[in-house]
Write an enzyme that holds these catalytic residues in place. Structure first.
Site, PDB file in Angstrom:
ATOM      1  N   ALA A  42       0.810  -1.222   0.000  1.00  0.00           N
ATOM      2  CA  ALA A  42       0.000   0.000   0.000  1.00  0.00           C
ATOM      3  C   ALA A  42       0.847   1.277   0.000  1.00  0.00           C
ATOM      4  O   ALA A  42       0.428   2.303  -0.538  1.00  0.00           O
ATOM      5  CB  ALA A  42      -0.944  -0.020   1.204  1.00  0.00           C
ATOM      6  N   PHE A  65      -3.231   0.930   5.147  1.00  0.00           N
ATOM      7  CA  PHE A  65      -4.088   0.413   6.219  1.00  0.00           C
ATOM      8  C   PHE A  65      -3.931   1.192   7.514  1.00  0.00           C
ATOM      9  O   PHE A  65      -4.862   1.331   8.277  1.00  0.00           O
ATOM     10  CB  PHE A  65      -3.736  -1.050   6.501  1.00  0.00           C
ATOM     11  CG  PHE A  65      -4.713  -1.995   5.898  1.00  0.00           C
ATOM     12  CD1 PHE A  65      -6.043  -1.640   5.760  1.00  0.00           C
ATOM     13  CD2 PHE A  65      -4.309  -3.241   5.471  1.00  0.00           C
ATOM     14  CE1 PHE A  65      -6.944  -2.512   5.202  1.00  0.00           C
ATOM     15  CE2 PHE A  65      -5.212  -4.126   4.905  1.00  0.00           C
ATOM     16  CZ  PHE A  65      -6.526  -3.755   4.770  1.00  0.00           C
ATOM     17  N   GLN A 106       0.774  -6.359  -3.674  1.00  0.00           N
ATOM     18  CA  GLN A 106      -0.359  -6.662  -2.798  1.00  0.00           C
ATOM     19  C   GLN A 106      -1.486  -5.680  -3.086  1.00  0.00           C
ATOM     20  O   GLN A 106      -2.560  -5.796  -2.515  1.00  0.00           O
ATOM     21  CB  GLN A 106       0.057  -6.507  -1.332  1.00  0.00           C
ATOM     22  CG  GLN A 106       1.167  -7.429  -0.921  1.00  0.00           C
ATOM     23  CD  GLN A 106       1.686  -7.066   0.472  1.00  0.00           C
ATOM     24  OE1 GLN A 106       1.168  -7.504   1.477  1.00  0.00           O
ATOM     25  NE2 GLN A 106       2.708  -6.248   0.510  1.00  0.00           N
ATOM     26  N   ILE A 126      -4.422  -3.458  -4.997  1.00  0.00           N
ATOM     27  CA  ILE A 126      -5.590  -3.812  -5.803  1.00  0.00           C
ATOM     28  C   ILE A 126      -5.998  -2.637  -6.668  1.00  0.00           C
ATOM     29  O   ILE A 126      -7.081  -2.610  -7.229  1.00  0.00           O
ATOM     30  CB  ILE A 126      -6.768  -4.200  -4.868  1.00  0.00           C
ATOM     31  CG1 ILE A 126      -7.081  -3.047  -3.891  1.00  0.00           C
ATOM     32  CG2 ILE A 126      -6.423  -5.455  -4.071  1.00  0.00           C
ATOM     33  CD1 ILE A 126      -8.332  -3.286  -3.056  1.00  0.00           C
ATOM     34  N   ASP A 127      -5.079  -1.644  -6.802  1.00  0.00           N
ATOM     35  CA  ASP A 127      -5.475  -0.349  -7.382  1.00  0.00           C
ATOM     36  C   ASP A 127      -5.162  -0.194  -8.864  1.00  0.00           C
ATOM     37  O   ASP A 127      -5.488   0.847  -9.451  1.00  0.00           O
ATOM     38  CB  ASP A 127      -4.846   0.796  -6.579  1.00  0.00           C
ATOM     39  CG  ASP A 127      -3.313   0.681  -6.486  1.00  0.00           C
ATOM     40  OD1 ASP A 127      -2.691   0.086  -7.387  1.00  0.00           O
ATOM     41  OD2 ASP A 127      -2.756   1.197  -5.490  1.00  0.00           O
ATOM     42  N   HIS A 143      -3.387  -9.970  -4.370  1.00  0.00           N
ATOM     43  CA  HIS A 143      -4.660  -9.739  -3.675  1.00  0.00           C
ATOM     44  C   HIS A 143      -5.759  -9.262  -4.615  1.00  0.00           C
ATOM     45  O   HIS A 143      -6.734  -8.654  -4.180  1.00  0.00           O
ATOM     46  CB  HIS A 143      -4.460  -8.741  -2.525  1.00  0.00           C
ATOM     47  CG  HIS A 143      -3.573  -9.278  -1.430  1.00  0.00           C
ATOM     48  ND1 HIS A 143      -2.908  -8.485  -0.537  1.00  0.00           N
ATOM     49  CD2 HIS A 143      -3.258 -10.561  -1.096  1.00  0.00           C
ATOM     50  CE1 HIS A 143      -2.205  -9.247   0.300  1.00  0.00           C
ATOM     51  NE2 HIS A 143      -2.395 -10.504  -0.026  1.00  0.00           N
ATOM     52  N   CYS A 202     -20.306 -18.696 -10.376  1.00  0.00           N
ATOM     53  CA  CYS A 202     -19.958 -19.151 -11.733  1.00  0.00           C
ATOM     54  C   CYS A 202     -18.654 -18.547 -12.239  1.00  0.00           C
ATOM     55  O   CYS A 202     -18.183 -18.901 -13.311  1.00  0.00           O
ATOM     56  CB  CYS A 202     -21.104 -18.866 -12.705  1.00  0.00           C
ATOM     57  SG  CYS A 202     -21.285 -17.118 -13.127  1.00  0.00           S
ATOM     58  N   SER A 217       5.736  -1.715   2.032  1.00  0.00           N
ATOM     59  CA  SER A 217       4.928  -2.776   2.633  1.00  0.00           C
ATOM     60  C   SER A 217       5.360  -2.998   4.063  1.00  0.00           C
ATOM     61  O   SER A 217       6.557  -3.048   4.358  1.00  0.00           O
ATOM     62  CB  SER A 217       5.067  -4.080   1.847  1.00  0.00           C
ATOM     63  OG  SER A 217       4.377  -5.117   2.532  1.00  0.00           O
ATOM     64  N   SER A 218       4.367  -3.149   4.944  1.00  0.00           N
ATOM     65  CA  SER A 218       4.678  -3.410   6.349  1.00  0.00           C
ATOM     66  C   SER A 218       5.166  -4.850   6.537  1.00  0.00           C
ATOM     67  O   SER A 218       5.677  -5.199   7.592  1.00  0.00           O
ATOM     68  CB  SER A 218       3.433  -3.177   7.201  1.00  0.00           C
ATOM     69  OG  SER A 218       2.390  -4.041   6.781  1.00  0.00           O
TER      70      SER A 218
HETATM   71  P1  NAD Z   1       0.325  -1.691   4.971  1.00  0.00           P
HETATM   72  O1  NAD Z   1      -0.704  -0.629   5.029  1.00  0.00           O
HETATM   73  O2  NAD Z   1       0.322  -2.774   5.966  1.00  0.00           O
HETATM   74  O3  NAD Z   1       1.775  -1.032   5.032  1.00  0.00           O
HETATM   75  C1  NAD Z   1       2.157   0.025   4.204  1.00  0.00           C
HETATM   76  C2  NAD Z   1       3.588   0.392   4.584  1.00  0.00           C
HETATM   77  O4  NAD Z   1       4.024   1.409   3.694  1.00  0.00           O
HETATM   78  C3  NAD Z   1       3.730   0.935   5.991  1.00  0.00           C
HETATM   79  O5  NAD Z   1       4.725   0.202   6.657  1.00  0.00           O
HETATM   80  C4  NAD Z   1       4.145   2.414   5.794  1.00  0.00           C
HETATM   81  O6  NAD Z   1       5.090   2.821   6.723  1.00  0.00           O
HETATM   82  C5  NAD Z   1       4.724   2.384   4.411  1.00  0.00           C
HETATM   83  N1  NAD Z   1       4.553   3.614   3.642  1.00  0.00           N
HETATM   84  C6  NAD Z   1       3.470   4.426   3.561  1.00  0.00           C
HETATM   85  N2  NAD Z   1       3.669   5.406   2.673  1.00  0.00           N
HETATM   86  C7  NAD Z   1       4.923   5.216   2.187  1.00  0.00           C
HETATM   87  C8  NAD Z   1       5.704   5.910   1.238  1.00  0.00           C
HETATM   88  N3  NAD Z   1       5.267   7.004   0.604  1.00  0.00           N
HETATM   89  N4  NAD Z   1       6.955   5.434   0.974  1.00  0.00           N
HETATM   90  C9  NAD Z   1       7.446   4.341   1.618  1.00  0.00           C
HETATM   91  N5  NAD Z   1       6.744   3.650   2.530  1.00  0.00           N
HETATM   92  C10 NAD Z   1       5.490   4.090   2.797  1.00  0.00           C
HETATM   93  O7  NAD Z   1       0.285  -2.226   3.492  1.00  0.00           O
HETATM   94  P2  NAD Z   1       0.594  -3.643   2.906  1.00  0.00           P
HETATM   95  O8  NAD Z   1       1.852  -4.166   3.461  1.00  0.00           O
HETATM   96  O9  NAD Z   1       0.440  -3.497   1.453  1.00  0.00           O
HETATM   97  O10 NAD Z   1      -0.608  -4.546   3.441  1.00  0.00           O
HETATM   98  C11 NAD Z   1      -1.894  -4.035   3.481  1.00  0.00           C
HETATM   99  C12 NAD Z   1      -2.950  -4.796   2.718  1.00  0.00           C
HETATM  100  O11 NAD Z   1      -3.946  -3.846   2.357  1.00  0.00           O
HETATM  101  C13 NAD Z   1      -2.497  -5.394   1.435  1.00  0.00           C
HETATM  102  O12 NAD Z   1      -2.969  -6.687   1.436  1.00  0.00           O
HETATM  103  C14 NAD Z   1      -3.209  -4.628   0.327  1.00  0.00           C
HETATM  104  O13 NAD Z   1      -3.881  -5.548  -0.519  1.00  0.00           O
HETATM  105  C15 NAD Z   1      -4.273  -3.820   0.984  1.00  0.00           C
HETATM  106  N6  NAD Z   1      -4.336  -2.391   0.599  1.00  0.00           N
HETATM  107  C16 NAD Z   1      -4.161  -2.027  -0.697  1.00  0.00           C
HETATM  108  C17 NAD Z   1      -4.179  -0.682  -1.062  1.00  0.00           C
HETATM  109  C18 NAD Z   1      -3.977  -0.310  -2.514  1.00  0.00           C
HETATM  110  O14 NAD Z   1      -4.304  -1.113  -3.401  1.00  0.00           O
HETATM  111  N7  NAD Z   1      -3.419   0.874  -2.815  1.00  0.00           N
HETATM  112  C19 NAD Z   1      -4.361   0.305  -0.098  1.00  0.00           C
HETATM  113  C20 NAD Z   1      -4.550  -0.103   1.251  1.00  0.00           C
HETATM  114  C21 NAD Z   1      -4.521  -1.466   1.569  1.00  0.00           C
HETATM  115 ZN    ZN Z   2     -22.723 -16.195 -11.646  1.00  0.00          ZN
END
Ligand code: NAD
Ligand code: ZN
Length: 258
Positions: free
Chosen positions: A24, A35, A103, A105-106, A123, A134, A197-198
Site C-alpha cells: 500500500a 491500512f 499486494q 488492488i489499485d 490480492h 460461476c 509494505s509493512s
Molecule cells: P500496509 O498498510 O500494511 O503497510 C504500508 C507500509 O508502507 C507501511 O509500513 C508504511 O510505513 C509504508 N509507507 C506508507 N507510505 C509510504 C511511502 N510514501 N513510501 C514508503 N513507505 C510508505 O500495506 P501492505 O503491506 O500493502 O498490506 C496491506 C494490505 O492492504 C495489502 O494486502 C493490500 O492488498 C491492501 N491495501 C491495498 C491498497 C492499494 O491497493 N493501494 C491500499 C490499502 C490497503
Molecule cells: Zn454467476
C-alpha cells in the site's frame, strides 16, 4: 540516504533479474491511504465486517462491504500513478525488471505503463467484479452503476450468485497461479526490492524470504520498520516515489559510465 541510493543504483546496474514487491505504501503518494494511516478509509470501518466468511453468511455484511468498496472505488477512479510506479516502468524499459509482485488492488502499476503480464497481483484487482458461484467477471464500472442506482449487494445476472470485487479478503483463499508465479519470481531474482509494505500480511510477506533464501540481495524501502529488516542487505527509510526516482537517475548514470 545518498549513500544508500548510490548503493542500490549500483546493485541494479549489476543485476540481471530485479523483482519489485509492492504494498500500500507505493500508492500513498497517489492519495490512496494505507491500512495504518489514522483517519484513513479503513479506520472508519470494522475490519471484522470484511472477513470472507462474514461476506458469505450475512446480507448485512455484504451491504457494508459494498459500501466501503464504493468509497474505495471513488478514490481509485481518480488516483493517478506516482513517481514510484513510473520508476518500475523505467526499470522495465532498462531491461532489468523481471516482474512486480504487488499486494495492491489499485491497478496503478498497469496504469503507469507496465505490461499486465509483468504485474503479479496477489490480492486481486478492485477494477473487476467476480461472481463467487460461476466465476463470471464484470467490469467494476458496470456494477458500480447498479449500486449507485440503489442495489446494495448485487448478484450475478447469469446465475444469481454473490458478486464481490475481485480482491482477496481476509480468510479468502489466495489465487493459486499468482502465488506460484510470485514464488518462482522471488526465487529466481538476484535483486529483490520491497517498496512500501509493512510485511505483516501473510502469505504475501513470505516472498522476500523466498528471495533471500535463494540468494538474492534484499532491499527494503519503507517509511517504518518491518519484521524482516534484519534480513535485508539494505534498508532505506524514505518515501517510495522520492527514493526510487533518485535511484533510477543514478542507475542511468552508472550504466552510462560503465
Ligand atoms: P500496509 O498498510 O500494511 O503497510 C504500508 C507500509 O508502507 C507501511 O509500513 C508504511 O510505513 C509504508 N509507507 C506508507 N507510505 C509510504 C511511502 N510514501 N513510501 C514508503 N513507505 C510508505 O500495506 P501492505 O503491506 O500493502 O498490506 C496491506 C494490505 O492492504 C495489502 O494486502 C493490500 O492488498 C491492501 N491495501 C491495498 C491498497 C492499494 O491497493 N493501494 C491500499 C490499502 C490497503
Ligand atoms: Zn454467476
Amino acid at each position: 540516504m545518498q549513500e544508500e541510493i548510490e548503493r542500490l543504483a549500483r546493485w541494479i546496474a549489476e543485476a540481471k533479474k530485479v523483482v519489485v514487491f509492492t504494498g500500500a505504501g507505493v500508492s500513498t503518494e497517489s492519495g490512496i491511504p494505507d491500512f495504518r494511516s489514522p483517519g484513513g478509509l479503513w479506520s472508519r470501518y470494522d475490519p471484522n465486517d470484511f472477513y470472507f466468511q462474514r461476506f458469505l453468511n450475512s446480507e448485512e455484511a455484504r451491504e457494508r462491504y459494498w459500501q466501503m468498496h464504493s468509497e474505495l472505488y471513488e478514490m481509485l477512479k481518480t488516483a493517478r500513478p506516482n513517481p514510484a510506479h513510473y520508476a518500475c516502468v523505467e526499470l522495465y524499459r532498462m531491461g532489468k525488471l523481471s516482474s512486480v509482485i504487488t499486494q495492491n488492488i489499485d491497478n496503478l502499476h498497469q496504469e503507469a505503463g507496465l505490461p499486465a503480464d509483468k504485474v503479479i497481483e496477489l490480492h486481486g484487482n478492485a477494477l473487476r467484479v467476480k461472481c463467487l458461484d460461476c466465476g463470471r467477471l464484470y467490469p467494476r464500472e458496470e456494477i458500480q452503476r447498479r449500486i449507485d442506482a440503489g442495489e446494495k449487494a448485487p448478484r450475478c445476472d447469469g446465475c444469481g450468485g454473490l458478486l464481490k470485487p475481485a480482491t482477496i479478503s481476509f480468510g479468502q483463499a489466495m489465487p493459486q497461479e499468482e502465488m506460484r508465479r510470485a514464488e518462482e519470481e522471488a526465487r529466481g531474482a538476484d535483486l529483490f526490492i520491497v517498496v512500501g509494505s509493512s510485511l505483516v500480511v501473510h502469505p504475501a510477506a513470505l516472498m522476500p524470504l523466498f528471495a533471500k533464501e535463494a540468494g538474492a540481495r534484499l532491499v527494503i524501502i519503507n517509511l517504518t520498520p518491518t519484521p524482516y529488516d534484519d534480513q535485508a542487505d539494505l534498508l532505506i527509510g524514505g518515501k517510495a516515489g522520492e527514493v526510487l526516482s533518485e535511484v533510477i537517475e543514478r542507475t542511468k548514470e552508472v550504466l552510462r559510465t560503465n
